[in-house]
Motif scaffolding. Structure first.
Motif, PDB file in Angstrom:
ATOM      1  N   VAL A   1       0.836  -1.331  -0.076  1.00  0.00           N
ATOM      2  CA  VAL A   1       0.141  -0.024  -0.069  1.00  0.00           C
ATOM      3  C   VAL A   1       0.731   1.255   0.036  1.00  0.00           C
ATOM      4  CG1 VAL A   1      -1.814   1.451   1.433  1.00  0.00           C
ATOM      5  CG2 VAL A   1      -2.074  -1.093   1.158  1.00  0.00           C
ATOM      6  N   THR A   2       1.842   1.481   0.917  1.00  0.00           N
ATOM      7  CA  THR A   2       2.753   2.513   0.912  1.00  0.00           C
ATOM      8  C   THR A   2       3.572   2.633  -0.547  1.00  0.00           C
ATOM      9  OG1 THR A   2       4.484   1.309   2.118  1.00  0.00           O
ATOM     10  CG2 THR A   2       2.996   2.689   3.306  1.00  0.00           C
ATOM     11  N   GLY A   3       3.850   1.557  -1.043  1.00  0.00           N
ATOM     12  CA  GLY A   3       4.703   1.465  -2.185  1.00  0.00           C
ATOM     13  C   GLY A   3       3.638   1.918  -3.536  1.00  0.00           C
ATOM     14  N   LYS A   4       2.622   1.594  -3.429  1.00  0.00           N
ATOM     15  CA  LYS A   4       1.421   1.955  -4.575  1.00  0.00           C
ATOM     16  C   LYS A   4       1.212   3.480  -4.475  1.00  0.00           C
ATOM     17  CE  LYS A   4      -3.445   1.556  -5.845  1.00  0.00           C
ATOM     18  NZ  LYS A   4      -4.743   0.706  -5.641  1.00  0.00           N
ATOM     19  N   TYR A   5       1.184   4.199  -3.132  1.00  0.00           N
ATOM     20  CA  TYR A   5       0.775   5.808  -3.105  1.00  0.00           C
ATOM     21  C   TYR A   5       2.125   6.375  -3.123  1.00  0.00           C
ATOM     22  CZ  TYR A   5      -4.230   4.168  -2.801  1.00  0.00           C
ATOM     23  OH  TYR A   5      -5.462   4.049  -3.256  1.00  0.00           O
ATOM     24  N   GLY A   6       3.311   5.994  -2.870  1.00  0.00           N
ATOM     25  CA  GLY A   6       4.535   6.581  -2.547  1.00  0.00           C
ATOM     26  C   GLY A   6       4.563   7.338  -1.128  1.00  0.00           C
ATOM     27  N   TRP A   7       3.601   6.705  -0.288  1.00  0.00           N
ATOM     28  CA  TRP A   7       3.790   7.186   1.368  1.00  0.00           C
ATOM     29  C   TRP A   7       5.088   6.653   1.817  1.00  0.00           C
ATOM     30  CZ3 TRP A   7      -1.535   4.855   2.237  1.00  0.00           C
ATOM     31  CH2 TRP A   7      -2.562   5.635   1.647  1.00  0.00           C
ATOM     32  N   ALA A   8       5.546   7.437   2.851  1.00  0.00           N
ATOM     33  CA  ALA A   8       6.699   7.100   3.760  1.00  0.00           C
ATOM     34  C   ALA A   8       6.201   6.093   4.541  1.00  0.00           C
ATOM     35  CB  ALA A   8       7.236   8.452   4.562  1.00  0.00           C
ATOM     36  N   PHE A   9       7.049   4.809   4.860  1.00  0.00           N
ATOM     37  CA  PHE A   9       6.581   3.662   5.654  1.00  0.00           C
ATOM     38  C   PHE A   9       7.621   3.865   6.980  1.00  0.00           C
ATOM     39  CE2 PHE A   9       6.616  -1.036   6.557  1.00  0.00           C
ATOM     40  CZ  PHE A   9       5.494  -0.836   7.145  1.00  0.00           C
ATOM     41  N   VAL A  10       7.044   4.307   8.007  1.00  0.00           N
ATOM     42  CA  VAL A  10       7.711   4.675   9.195  1.00  0.00           C
ATOM     43  C   VAL A  10       7.477   3.842  10.438  1.00  0.00           C
ATOM     44  CG1 VAL A  10       8.177   6.423  10.942  1.00  0.00           C
ATOM     45  CG2 VAL A  10       7.475   7.056   8.565  1.00  0.00           C
ATOM     46  N   CYS A  11       8.452   3.191  11.150  1.00  0.00           N
ATOM     47  CA  CYS A  11       8.294   2.283  11.790  1.00  0.00           C
ATOM     48  C   CYS A  11       9.260   2.396  13.247  1.00  0.00           C
ATOM     49  CB  CYS A  11       8.952   0.623  11.432  1.00  0.00           C
ATOM     50  SG  CYS A  11       8.161   0.096   9.979  1.00  0.00           S
ATOM     51  N   TYR A  12       8.470   2.292  14.197  1.00  0.00           N
ATOM     52  CA  TYR A  12       8.924   2.636  15.472  1.00  0.00           C
ATOM     53  C   TYR A  12       9.045   1.463  16.496  1.00  0.00           C
ATOM     54  CZ  TYR A  12       7.434   7.403  14.373  1.00  0.00           C
ATOM     55  OH  TYR A  12       7.365   8.693  13.570  1.00  0.00           O
ATOM     56  N   SER A  13      10.016   1.611  17.472  1.00  0.00           N
ATOM     57  CA  SER A  13      10.355   0.352  18.343  1.00  0.00           C
ATOM     58  C   SER A  13       9.122   0.524  19.540  1.00  0.00           C
ATOM     59  CB  SER A  13      11.562   0.663  19.206  1.00  0.00           C
ATOM     60  OG  SER A  13      11.753   1.848  19.934  1.00  0.00           O
ATOM     61  N   PRO A  14       8.959  -0.596  20.158  1.00  0.00           N
ATOM     62  CA  PRO A  14       8.020  -0.622  21.222  1.00  0.00           C
ATOM     63  C   PRO A  14       8.317   0.592  22.200  1.00  0.00           C
ATOM     64  CG  PRO A  14       8.374  -2.740  20.739  1.00  0.00           C
ATOM     65  CD  PRO A  14       9.447  -2.144  19.778  1.00  0.00           C
ATOM     66  N   ALA A  15       9.601   0.579  22.526  1.00  0.00           N
ATOM     67  CA  ALA A  15       9.975   1.455  23.644  1.00  0.00           C
ATOM     68  C   ALA A  15       9.636   2.881  23.293  1.00  0.00           C
ATOM     69  CB  ALA A  15      11.599   1.375  23.880  1.00  0.00           C
ATOM     70  N   THR A  16       9.732   3.271  21.948  1.00  0.00           N
ATOM     71  CA  THR A  16       9.603   4.415  21.248  1.00  0.00           C
ATOM     72  C   THR A  16       8.020   4.897  21.431  1.00  0.00           C
ATOM     73  OG1 THR A  16      11.565   4.608  20.118  1.00  0.00           O
ATOM     74  CG2 THR A  16       9.731   6.023  19.581  1.00  0.00           C
ATOM     75  N   LEU A  17       7.124   3.953  21.180  1.00  0.00           N
ATOM     76  CA  LEU A  17       5.879   4.026  21.183  1.00  0.00           C
ATOM     77  C   LEU A  17       5.293   4.125  22.564  1.00  0.00           C
ATOM     78  CD1 LEU A  17       4.836   1.221  18.533  1.00  0.00           C
ATOM     79  CD2 LEU A  17       5.019   3.733  18.163  1.00  0.00           C
ATOM     80  N   ASN A  18       5.970   3.365  23.263  1.00  0.00           N
ATOM     81  CA  ASN A  18       5.643   3.622  24.727  1.00  0.00           C
ATOM     82  C   ASN A  18       5.712   5.034  25.591  1.00  0.00           C
ATOM     83  OD1 ASN A  18       4.333   0.988  24.924  1.00  0.00           O
ATOM     84  ND2 ASN A  18       6.435   0.021  25.601  1.00  0.00           N
ATOM     85  N   GLN A  19       6.656   5.566  25.080  1.00  0.00           N
ATOM     86  CA  GLN A  19       6.717   7.003  25.429  1.00  0.00           C
ATOM     87  C   GLN A  19       5.809   8.115  25.025  1.00  0.00           C
ATOM     88  OE1 GLN A  19      10.597   8.325  24.116  1.00  0.00           O
ATOM     89  NE2 GLN A  19      11.646   6.524  25.107  1.00  0.00           N
ATOM     90  N   ALA A  20       4.972   7.797  23.908  1.00  0.00           N
ATOM     91  CA  ALA A  20       3.776   8.584  23.479  1.00  0.00           C
ATOM     92  C   ALA A  20       2.617   8.472  24.517  1.00  0.00           C
ATOM     93  CB  ALA A  20       3.614   8.384  21.873  1.00  0.00           C
TER      94      ALA A  20
END
Length: 380
Positions: free
Chosen positions: A304-323
């Motif tokens: 899907v991201t390739g089809k639309y040319g979107w950035a595909f951004v991945c975060y670690s669990p530790a980073t997600l838990n800070q939000a």
């Protein structure tokens, strides 16, 4: 797959956008890829020996042979051509292709260090001067324009915001709106989202370009033309301003997403389209899809991201838990190490305190939606 260029044959290129970028050196390839990221209305061509193996997913076309054999096809199909090739070589190669200043495409040259952007051909009528300014602004380079009569400093409507990746909803009104701007008629500008530092000159906005806080306010002023910058889908009343107006879609929307392993691209795409429609948000304004790094190889998300040319951004669990997470899940934590995926991912990417959609579960997909904000301090 690489295009094999042959003498006497027109190169079999695939045009998707109005502007082409071509590079033939290692440094030129890096510049072309960087420019392609921020200038979404471009198709990129470079020599196959510099392949990075991601060209197909990024829509980049490789070629083998002399770039001189590529130029006739580019001249026939593109409105503007950006060449990261020495100026002297470009002049020699394009000379046999020139016909008339009213029909020749704009040609712009960038040096191999990306320091100078030079308007070479069709500067005024063909739009090379404005294209030069936009490309130079995108690369933080020096714009070199030698046209003596090029003194009017105003908005190039067909390129407005292109260095940020803005796209228009429809090209139908480009010509009449451009005429209103150039002829110094009252033109309303309403911006609801997107980058604010789009004015490229040190001088103030021309008096005929008036910024309004809302479409309703602009409608009351009865302008001759309008430039609307928004991620929103307009309602029927607001659409009346488009009688001589254009909607520009800034890349200001991010999608946060979690999904079950093996979820198809078709299901993911369907959820995104339906959700954005419900929220009244244009699909054209999506910039990125954000998730947890456990999903960095998820085929459906990559498709899907390739089809639309979107950035595909991945975060670690530790980073997600800070939000901030409104509804932390112990179940999600047991499987991923994060208390949430879609909501914290989109909060981190957009920096938004308020989301358009905190979280929605649909089949195998969980989705959140946020809009990026830009500081007023960046404006003019």
């Amino acid at each position: 797959m690489s295009i094999e260029l042959k003498e006497g044959e027109l190169a079999p290129i695939q045009q998707q956008n109005p502007y082409a970028i071509a590079a033939i050196t290692k440094h030129g390839v890096e510049i072309s890829r960087r420019l392609h990221q921020v200038f979404s209305q471009t198709d990129v061509y470079y020599m196959d020996k510099f392949s990075k193996c991601d060209e197909e997913i990024k829509g980049i076309q490789l070629f083998s042979g002399s770039v001189k054999l590529l130029l006739p096809a580019l001249f026939q199909q593109y409105k503007g051509i950006i060449l990261i090739i020495s100026l002297g070589a470009v002049v020699r190669m394009i000379a046999p292709l020139l016909k008339d200043k009213k029909t020749d495409p704009a040609v712009v040259v960038i040096d191999d260090r990306g320091e100078n952007v030079i308007s070479v051909l069709s500067g005024h009528i063909g739009g090379a001067n404005e294209l030069t300014r936009e490309v130079a602004a995108a690369l933080h380079a020096r714009a070199v324009i030698t046209t003596a009569s090029d003194v009017q400093k105003t908005i190039p409507v067909d390129l407005f915001g292109s260095r940020f990746g803005w796209v228009w909803d429809s090209a139908e009104k480009l010509t009449p709106v451009s005429a209103s701007v150039v002829n110094e008629e009252h033109t309303a500008i309403v911006q609801e989202s997107g980058e604010l530092n789009w004015w490229m000159y040190e001088t103030p906005l021309p008096q005929n370009l008036v910024i309004y806080d809302s479409i309703q306010e602009a409608l009351k002023a009865k302008p001759n033309a309008a430039l609307i910058i928004t991620h929103r889908l307009l309602n029927k009343e607001e659409e009346t301003i488009l009688q001589n107006g254009i909607v520009f879609r800034p890349k200001s929307v991010a999608i946060g997403m979690g999904c079950n392993r093996g979820t198809t691209a078709e299901e993911i795409e369907k959820v995104i389209i339906e959700t954005l429609s419900e929220l009244g948000i244009s699909l054209k304004s999506v910039k990125a899809l954000c998730t947890i790094d456990l999903k960095k190889d998820e085929k459906g998300l990559l498709e899907v991201t390739g089809k639309y040319g979107w950035a595909f951004v991945c975060y670690s669990p530790a980073t997600l838990n800070q939000a901030e997470i409104h509804a932390p899940s112990e179940t999600v934590y047991r499987y991923t190490g994060a208390y949430g995926v879609s909501e914290p991912a989109v909060r981190i990417y957009t920096g938004a305190s308020e989301l358009e959609l905190v979280k929605k579960k649909s089949g195998n997909v969980t989705i959140s939606v946020g809009v990026m904000s830009f500081s007023k301090e960046e404006f003019m």
